[in-house]
Enzyme design. Sequence first.
Site, PDB file in Angstrom:
ATOM      1  N   TYR A 248     -63.919  56.747  43.399  1.00 61.47           N
ATOM      2  CA  TYR A 248     -65.365  56.666  43.631  1.00 61.47           C
ATOM      3  C   TYR A 248     -66.081  57.807  42.900  1.00 61.47           C
ATOM      4  CZ  TYR A 248     -69.784  56.338  46.202  1.00 61.47           C
ATOM      5  OH  TYR A 248     -71.113  56.224  46.543  1.00 61.47           O
TER       6      TYR A 248
ATOM      7  N   SER B 248     -74.548  59.298  42.796  1.00 65.81           N
ATOM      8  CA  SER B 248     -74.263  59.902  44.103  1.00 65.81           C
ATOM      9  C   SER B 248     -74.151  61.407  43.904  1.00 65.81           C
ATOM     10  CB  SER B 248     -72.940  59.346  44.633  1.00 65.81           C
ATOM     11  OG  SER B 248     -72.599  59.976  45.853  1.00 65.81           O
TER      12      SER B 248
HETATM   13  N1  LIG Z   1     -74.478  54.814  51.670  1.00 71.15           N
HETATM   14  C1  LIG Z   1     -74.360  56.016  51.142  1.00 71.15           C
HETATM   15  O1  LIG Z   1     -74.315  57.021  51.864  1.00 71.15           O
HETATM   16  C2  LIG Z   1     -74.312  56.196  49.648  1.00 71.15           C
HETATM   17  C3  LIG Z   1     -74.285  57.502  49.136  1.00 71.15           C
HETATM   18  C4  LIG Z   1     -74.314  57.697  47.763  1.00 71.15           C
HETATM   19  C5  LIG Z   1     -74.373  56.623  46.910  1.00 71.15           C
HETATM   20  N2  LIG Z   1     -74.372  55.365  47.430  1.00 71.15           N
HETATM   21  C6  LIG Z   1     -74.401  54.244  46.477  1.00 71.15           C
HETATM   22  O2  LIG Z   1     -75.460  53.351  46.811  1.00 71.15           O
HETATM   23  C7  LIG Z   1     -75.083  52.018  46.483  1.00 71.15           C
HETATM   24  C8  LIG Z   1     -75.230  51.124  47.710  1.00 71.15           C
HETATM   25  O3  LIG Z   1     -74.413  51.640  48.758  1.00 71.15           O
HETATM   26  P1  LIG Z   1     -74.396  51.035  50.217  1.00 71.15           P
HETATM   27  O4  LIG Z   1     -74.007  52.158  51.098  1.00 71.15           O
HETATM   28  O5  LIG Z   1     -75.637  50.279  50.472  1.00 71.15           O
HETATM   29  O6  LIG Z   1     -73.157  50.011  50.086  1.00 71.15           O
HETATM   30  P2  LIG Z   1     -72.821  48.755  51.035  1.00 71.15           P
HETATM   31  O7  LIG Z   1     -71.348  48.502  50.840  1.00 71.15           O
HETATM   32  O8  LIG Z   1     -73.305  49.018  52.401  1.00 71.15           O
HETATM   33  O9  LIG Z   1     -73.657  47.573  50.388  1.00 71.15           O
HETATM   34  C9  LIG Z   1     -73.379  47.222  49.044  1.00 71.15           C
HETATM   35  C10 LIG Z   1     -73.881  45.835  48.727  1.00 71.15           C
HETATM   36  O10 LIG Z   1     -73.464  45.572  47.387  1.00 71.15           O
HETATM   37  C11 LIG Z   1     -72.825  44.300  47.359  1.00 71.15           C
HETATM   38  N3  LIG Z   1     -71.811  44.292  46.305  1.00 71.15           N
HETATM   39  C12 LIG Z   1     -70.613  44.933  46.314  1.00 71.15           C
HETATM   40  N4  LIG Z   1     -69.935  44.631  45.210  1.00 71.15           N
HETATM   41  C13 LIG Z   1     -70.716  43.808  44.478  1.00 71.15           C
HETATM   42  C14 LIG Z   1     -70.550  43.165  43.235  1.00 71.15           C
HETATM   43  N5  LIG Z   1     -69.421  43.281  42.528  1.00 71.15           N
HETATM   44  N6  LIG Z   1     -71.561  42.392  42.764  1.00 71.15           N
HETATM   45  C15 LIG Z   1     -72.694  42.231  43.492  1.00 71.15           C
HETATM   46  N7  LIG Z   1     -72.893  42.801  44.686  1.00 71.15           N
HETATM   47  C16 LIG Z   1     -71.915  43.585  45.164  1.00 71.15           C
HETATM   48  C17 LIG Z   1     -72.220  44.117  48.744  1.00 71.15           C
HETATM   49  O11 LIG Z   1     -71.989  42.747  49.033  1.00 71.15           O
HETATM   50  C18 LIG Z   1     -73.279  44.753  49.622  1.00 71.15           C
HETATM   51  O12 LIG Z   1     -74.275  43.826  49.993  1.00 71.15           O
HETATM   52  C19 LIG Z   1     -73.648  52.101  45.972  1.00 71.15           C
HETATM   53  O13 LIG Z   1     -73.663  52.146  44.574  1.00 71.15           O
HETATM   54  C20 LIG Z   1     -73.151  53.406  46.544  1.00 71.15           C
HETATM   55  O14 LIG Z   1     -72.118  53.970  45.775  1.00 71.15           O
HETATM   56  C21 LIG Z   1     -74.340  55.124  48.781  1.00 71.15           C
END
Ligand SMILES: NC(=O)c1ccc[n+]([C@@H]2O[C@H](COP(=O)([O-])OP(=O)(O)OC[C@H]3O[C@@H](n4cnc5c(N)ncnc54)[C@H](O)[C@@H]3O)[C@@H](O)[C@H]2O)c1
Length: 268
Positions: A159, A145
Amino acid sequence: MVQGKLEGKVAIITGAAAGLGEGIAETYVKYGAKICMVDLDPNVDKTAERIRGMYPDAQIITVVANVADKQQMIDAAAKTKEAFGSLDVACCNAGVCRLAPFEEMTDETRDFHIDVNIKGVWNTCQAAIPYMLEEGKGAIVIASSVTGDIVADAGEAAYAMTKAALVGLTRCLAVEYADRHIRVNCSQLGYARTPMVEKMAVESNPEDPESAINDIAVGVPMKRLAKPTEVGELFAFLGSDEASYLTGSQVVIDGGSTLPETMSIGTN
Ligand SMILES: NC(=O)c1ccc[n+]([C@@H]2O[C@H](COP(=O)([O-])OP(=O)(O)OC[C@H]3O[C@@H](n4cnc5c(N)ncnc54)[C@H](O)[C@@H]3O)[C@@H](O)[C@H]2O)c1
């Protein structure tokens, strides 16, 4: 299906039931990859069905597993190899984010982030790499991120710490496996509209979460959040042979959000 850059590749994608993982899965199928969608949430099956609806030739298996559990990830990687004959790309996407003031953040919350965000990626890499070594090549794409390595907001201590750690893991694995033709890169996303960000908006402004989302967009030079499939395009590139000389990189994808030097100087 677009004849494409991931034709012949087999990818394991974690956190694929929703959010970015869903966008990555859809994009991988679009470019011809066979995929294993892994998630804690059994709704991963419904998400796979939705993608099959768009791409009837899609080759997808789903596995309900917790990335924080090493054995479950070893089993998920083995099922991928069994179903498709190889494992070429690992998209280590699953992650969690819980906001809290630092002095109130419990050790349980801290450890939850470490278990999922750091150990989850660690486990996914350790489960997938043996198959890549067998193949003599592979690609790993890690969801870091901008948070932690470049910027941070209050309440993101656990985080930010875990996402910054993934940059170190990316660099080390890139060096360690370069001569064995496994490339390792990470994405540094700003904001995409996903269930995670919707939850953060509720934690930030329980009365009016939508205004918290709108305020994110206002601070981004492109004036919008990313779509999950836009992040999927980056993961597809990094997982493909088009990125053959790219390893150990942190690729920022943030609509310019980390660029402005001030909020007051300029012509617009
Ligand atoms: N959305 C953003 O703006 C953003 C920004 C920077 C980084 N990220 C990173 O991108 C990745 C995805 O983010 P997102 O926004 O789609 O999150 P989200 O919470 O919307 O979706 C995450 C998915 O991962 C699954 N998950 C969570 N814990 C788990 C585990 N222990 N084992 C297996 N599956 C698991 C959840 O069930 C869900 O389906 C993350 O690593 C997040 O840190 C997201």
